[in-house]
Motif scaffolding. Structure first.
Motif, short mmCIF file in Angstrom:
data_model
loop_
_atom_site.label_atom_id
_atom_site.label_comp_id
_atom_site.label_asym_id
_atom_site.label_seq_id
_atom_site.Cartn_x
_atom_site.Cartn_y
_atom_site.Cartn_z
N SER A 1 116.18 19.55 31.33
CA SER A 1 117.15 20.59 30.99
C SER A 1 118.48 19.92 30.62
N ARG A 2 119.24 20.59 29.76
CA ARG A 2 120.56 20.10 29.39
C ARG A 2 121.55 20.54 30.44
N VAL A 3 122.32 19.60 30.97
CA VAL A 3 123.18 19.88 32.11
C VAL A 3 124.56 19.28 31.89
N LEU B 1 109.56 20.52 24.54
CA LEU B 1 108.18 20.04 24.54
C LEU B 1 107.88 19.20 25.78
N LEU B 2 108.82 18.33 26.17
CA LEU B 2 108.63 17.51 27.36
C LEU B 2 108.54 18.37 28.62
N ARG B 3 109.36 19.43 28.67
CA ARG B 3 109.32 20.32 29.83
C ARG B 3 107.98 21.04 29.91
N TRP B 4 107.47 21.47 28.76
CA TRP B 4 106.16 22.13 28.73
C TRP B 4 105.06 21.15 29.16
N ALA B 5 105.13 19.89 28.67
CA ALA B 5 104.13 18.89 29.04
C ALA B 5 104.17 18.61 30.54
N LYS B 6 105.37 18.59 31.12
CA LYS B 6 105.50 18.37 32.56
C LYS B 6 104.83 19.49 33.35
N GLU B 7 105.03 20.72 32.92
CA GLU B 7 104.41 21.86 33.61
C GLU B 7 102.89 21.81 33.49
N GLN B 8 102.38 21.48 32.30
CA GLN B 8 100.94 21.42 32.11
C GLN B 8 100.31 20.27 32.89
N GLU B 9 101.04 19.17 32.97
CA GLU B 9 100.53 18.03 33.75
C GLU B 9 100.38 18.41 35.22
N GLY B 10 101.38 19.11 35.77
CA GLY B 10 101.30 19.55 37.16
C GLY B 10 100.13 20.50 37.39
N ARG B 11 99.93 21.41 36.45
CA ARG B 11 98.81 22.36 36.58
C ARG B 11 97.47 21.62 36.49
N PHE B 12 97.36 20.70 35.52
CA PHE B 12 96.13 19.92 35.34
C PHE B 12 95.81 19.11 36.59
N PHE B 13 96.84 18.47 37.14
CA PHE B 13 96.63 17.61 38.30
C PHE B 13 96.21 18.42 39.53
N SER B 14 96.80 19.59 39.72
CA SER B 14 96.44 20.42 40.88
C SER B 14 94.99 20.88 40.80
N VAL B 15 94.50 21.17 39.58
CA VAL B 15 93.10 21.59 39.43
C VAL B 15 92.17 20.45 39.80
N TRP B 16 92.44 19.24 39.30
CA TRP B 16 91.58 18.11 39.60
C TRP B 16 91.67 17.72 41.08
N GLN B 17 92.84 17.93 41.68
CA GLN B 17 93.01 17.58 43.10
C GLN B 17 92.08 18.40 43.98
N GLN B 18 91.85 19.64 43.62
CA GLN B 18 90.94 20.49 44.39
C GLN B 18 89.48 20.05 44.24
N GLU B 19 89.18 19.36 43.13
CA GLU B 19 87.79 18.96 42.87
C GLU B 19 87.48 17.56 43.40
N PHE C 1 101.81 13.42 28.53
CA PHE C 1 101.40 13.58 29.93
C PHE C 1 101.61 12.29 30.72
N CYS C 2 101.44 11.16 30.05
CA CYS C 2 101.54 9.86 30.73
C CYS C 2 102.96 9.31 30.76
N GLY C 3 103.91 10.03 30.18
CA GLY C 3 105.30 9.61 30.28
C GLY C 3 105.77 8.66 29.21
N LEU C 4 105.10 8.61 28.05
CA LEU C 4 105.53 7.76 26.93
C LEU C 4 105.70 6.30 27.34
N VAL C 5 104.74 5.78 28.10
CA VAL C 5 104.82 4.38 28.51
C VAL C 5 104.69 3.49 27.28
N PRO C 6 105.41 2.35 27.21
CA PRO C 6 105.44 1.54 25.99
C PRO C 6 104.08 1.07 25.51
N SER C 7 103.20 0.65 26.43
CA SER C 7 101.90 0.12 26.00
C SER C 7 101.06 1.21 25.33
#
Length: 756
Positions: free
Chosen positions: A139-141, A191-209, A287-293
């Motif tokens: 967010s812009r602050v 777009l980054l904020r949306w990706a962060k939200e989707q990553e959290g949702r994706f991770f929580s689903v896999w965590q239950q499995e 989702f992976c945070g734009l890591v350089p590699s």
């Protein structure tokens, strides 16, 4: 001057790899600016002058050299705008209350203020402290707080925080007092904020499995590492497969191959299918945070699809240099990032060596072919990347071959199922068939890694240790010579030449017999004495802003770096926290360690031996440490002064004694003579200090101090040292100072500290 046919042939040869020369020149200019810090008019003038020379002499052979210098000047300019200019602005703001506007981003559990207004070309970042800003991410602050520079300490095996963060374009930290969110108009951060939200949702689903295998899955698929994963980290490093748990080109290549394979079944290669593939890989990159590699692999993949779409002939070298140039323009700090360096080096090694290896390796048996290709792939990668592993203090394991043969296919299977399962997270019930297979593969991977490490003999080098770095240099030259001998004639000559190089360097790399260190521990004191396998501390420092207790963040790192597993003795000059604050880090009840100190009735936590009379202590067979009790009117004067007697050299450590303590010390006469003196009280001036320096007959003085409000070191002390013609080292400016015996001759040298 060349004839026209010669000139055309030379020009064609040059422009066959123009991106290579541009990249090489940019890196050279960036490096020159990094080490010499040219002012703005110099590099800007070079850009203008050599651009004009290229235009005037574009048909001349000198054009090549003008071309190189021009791009070197451009590289220096990129360094100036991205690193030097922001630093020059923030340097004068230390301690001031600032009101800044930017975007809050999160990385590795820390929050940063990015895209700060007022920086038009390359915006720096600030680390944010003081408030929980999790709800404001992307967010812009507007934030208001006190700006502070990072503390700077330069020690062997340690990290200089100011230099480390500066390399990531983080100029300091902001102690946030208040702030608020303002209207956000940036599509990128939306777009980054949306990706962060989707990553959290994706991770929580896999965590239950996946249950307890979630930490391993998160590290492998998203590069997110938690404390549970770090408990297994040592096994993956010793197996040589830790890089698989850092999102890289391996992940992007696998995802791109899956997408191209699936779309190829239904759609012919077209603009639409290439856009779909790039879109999915870009989302994974977010989702992976734009890591350089991973970003490097994405750019190479994008250029590959673009070239294929345009019907051009594609060269791997061109893809690599194109990705490098674009990344350097967008993120110049990648040149200083260890992950990016290893990514480009490994890819370059595969491009340079692998296809040449395959020309000489023609094995028809499928099993032996697979084994041979895995070995050659590791050889190609380490031929180029091993120097970067050594410099950055990573590790090498000979089990990498077994890891490539067994663990790599298993991780490919895990990632393949994970990528296929991504769309199914919309309906979590559909993941049930995938979850048992993934859990089995993750458990099997962890089990096999631990089994191989425990039962297969192997060579493991931890380059955080100086001794392992020495053997790492030999290993690199051996691997490189083996790689070259497989593709070039005169193989015996190559092997002999490459192995002869470290023979010349061996005298400079072998461990020395005795040495003395004054560590850079801020406004405190910590000294180390080493002789053979024996080691002792004289004072152990206190706490530094940003570092915390220096016993854990600096001194233990040094012990690891030098491969010291046993600490023999600790001597204390007095009991103040900046000298004895880390005693309990080393003197635990289980440690077989003796502590010698002046008498102190208030100390109850750590057992120690009080020294009330002059006494000598042996460290190893060649070093004697003398302790001289001194007295005076102040608390600092009720202390011990130590004189270390090496074969052929002596060092005097005076602690924090003041005028009365110096008078008491002078009564010991010639017993205090020494070549090197650690000055009293962090460089504070006393009237009898000149007499002390004359009586010791020293040639070098060392002042241990850091950021302080006491005026240390005192200008009168510096003027006195200069008048007496003594060599002077100040840890605040020079970093840690080393006094060591080099083949019978004693030398003094500092680690060095960049002035930021």
């Amino acid at each position: 001057m060349f004839s026209r046919p010669q000139l055309e042939e030379r020009t064609i040869a040059f422009f066959r790899y123009p991106l290579f020369w541009v990249s090489l020149s940019l890196v050279g200019g960036f490096a020159l600016q990094h080490f010499f810090t040219l002012p703005l008019p110099v590099w800007f003038g070079l850009v203008v002058i050599f651009f004009g020379l290229q235009v005037l002499w574009y048909r001349d052979t000198r054009f090549f050299w003008f071309f190189l210098v021009f791009w070197m000047a451009v590289g220096a300019g990129i360094h100036f705008w991205s690193l030097d200019y922001p630093l020059s602005r923030f340097r004068s703001w230390d301690g001031r209350t600032l009101s800044l506007t930017g975007y809050v981003v999160e990385k590795d559990g820390r929050y940063f203020l990015s895209r700060i207004e007022g920086f038009s070309v390359y915006s720096p970042s600030l680390l944010l402290r003081g408030k929980d800003l999790g709800s404001w991410v992307y967010s812009r602050v507007v934030l208001r707080g006190v700006f502070r520079k990072f503390a700077s300490c330069a020690n062997p095996g340690g990290v200089d925080l100011r230099l480390r963060w500066w390399k990531e374009r983080v100029m300091g930290y902001l102690e946030v007092e208040e702030g608020g969110v303002i209207r956000d108009r940036s599509p990128w951060f939306t777009l980054l904020r949306w990706a962060k939200e989707q990553e959290g949702r994706f991770f929580s689903v896999w965590q239950q499995e996946l249950w307890e295998e979630t930490s391993l899955f998160a590290a492998l698929f998203l590069g997110k590492k938690d404390p549970e994963f770090f408990r297994q980290k040592n096994f993956f490093e010793r197996m040589g497969v830790y890089h698989l748990f850092c999102v890289s080109g391996f992940h992007m290549t696998l995802l791109g191959g899956i997408l191209l394979g699936i779309l190829g079944k239904f759609l012919p290669f077209s603009r639409r299918s290439s856009f779909l593939v790039l879109g999915f890989t870009f989302l994974y990159l977010l989702f992976c945070g734009l890591v350089p590699s991973a970003f490097r692999a994405f750019l190479m993949f994008g250029f590959y699809l673009l070239g294929k779409r345009l019907g051009r002939k594609i060269f791997s070298e061109g893809l690599l240099w194109s990705a490098f140039l674009l990344m350097m323009v967008l993120q110049p700090e990648i040149l200083l990032d260890a992950g990016a360096q290893l990514s480009f080096a490994s890819t370059g090694g595969l491009i340079v060596f692998m296809h040449r290896f395959q020309k000489h390796y023609r094995e028809r048996n499928v099993v032996f072919k697979r084994i041979g290709e895995n070995f050659l792939m590791g050889l190609a990668v380490y031929s180029v990347s091993l120097p970067f592993l050594i410099v950055h203090g990573f590790s090498f394991s000979s089990l990498f071959f077994l890891g490539n043969l067994v663990i790599l296919p298993m991780t490919e299977g895990i990632l393949f199922l994970s990528f296929l399962g991504v769309p199914l997270t919309i309906v979590p019930v559909l993941l049930h068939p995938f979850a048992p297979v993934l859990r089995f593969l993750l458990r099997s991977t962890s089990f096999l890694v631990q089994f191989f490490v425990a039962h297969v003999p192997h060579l493991f080098l931890d380059f955080a240790r100086s001794a392992d770095r020495f053997w790492g240099i030999w290993l690199f030259l051996g691997i490189l010579s083996l790689s070259l001998s497989l593709i070039i004639r005169n193989r015996v000559k190559i092997l002999l030449y490459m192995l002869f190089v470290p023979v010349l360097a061996t005298p400079f790399l072998l461990p020395v017999s005795e040495e003395f260190w004054v560590f850079d521990v801020g406004q405190g004191l910590a000294c180390g004495i080493m002789t053979g396998d024996s080691f002792a501390f004289i004072d152990v420092g206190g706490t530094i802003r940003g570092y915390g207790p220096v016993g854990e963040t600096i001194l233990e790192k040094f012990l690891l770096y030098r491969g010291i597993e046993h600490l023999d003795l600790i001597f204390l000059t007095h009991w103040h926290q900046d000298h004895a604050g880390n005693l309990q880090v080393f003197a635990s009840p289980s440690a077989q360690l003796q502590v010698f100190a002046p008498e102190n009735t208030s100390e109850r936590g750590t057992p120690f031996i009080a020294v009330r009379e002059p006494a000598s202590f042996r460290l190893g067979d060649r070093v004697v440490i003398w302790g001289f009790p001194v007295t005076g009117e102040t608390v600092n004067d009720k202390a011990l002064v130590y004189r270390i007697v090496f074969p052929g050299a002596r060092v005097l450590i005076t602690g924090d004694i003041e005028e009365g303590g110096i008078d008491s010390l002078l009564r010991y006469g010639k017993s205090i003579e020494a070549e090197v003196v650690v000055l009293p009280h962090h460089g504070k001036y006393y009237p009898n200090l000149p007499e002390l320096l004359l009586r010791t007959r020293c040639h070098t003085v060392i002042i241990s101090c850091g950021e302080n409000n006491y005026g240390h070191p005192n200008p009168e002390v510096l003027a006195l040292v200069q008048r007496m013609g003594l060599q002077c080292f100040i840890t605040w400016n020079n970093g840690a100072v080393r006094f060591w015996n080099f083949w019978g001759r004693w030398r003094v040298k500092s680690v060095g500290k960049r002035n930021l």
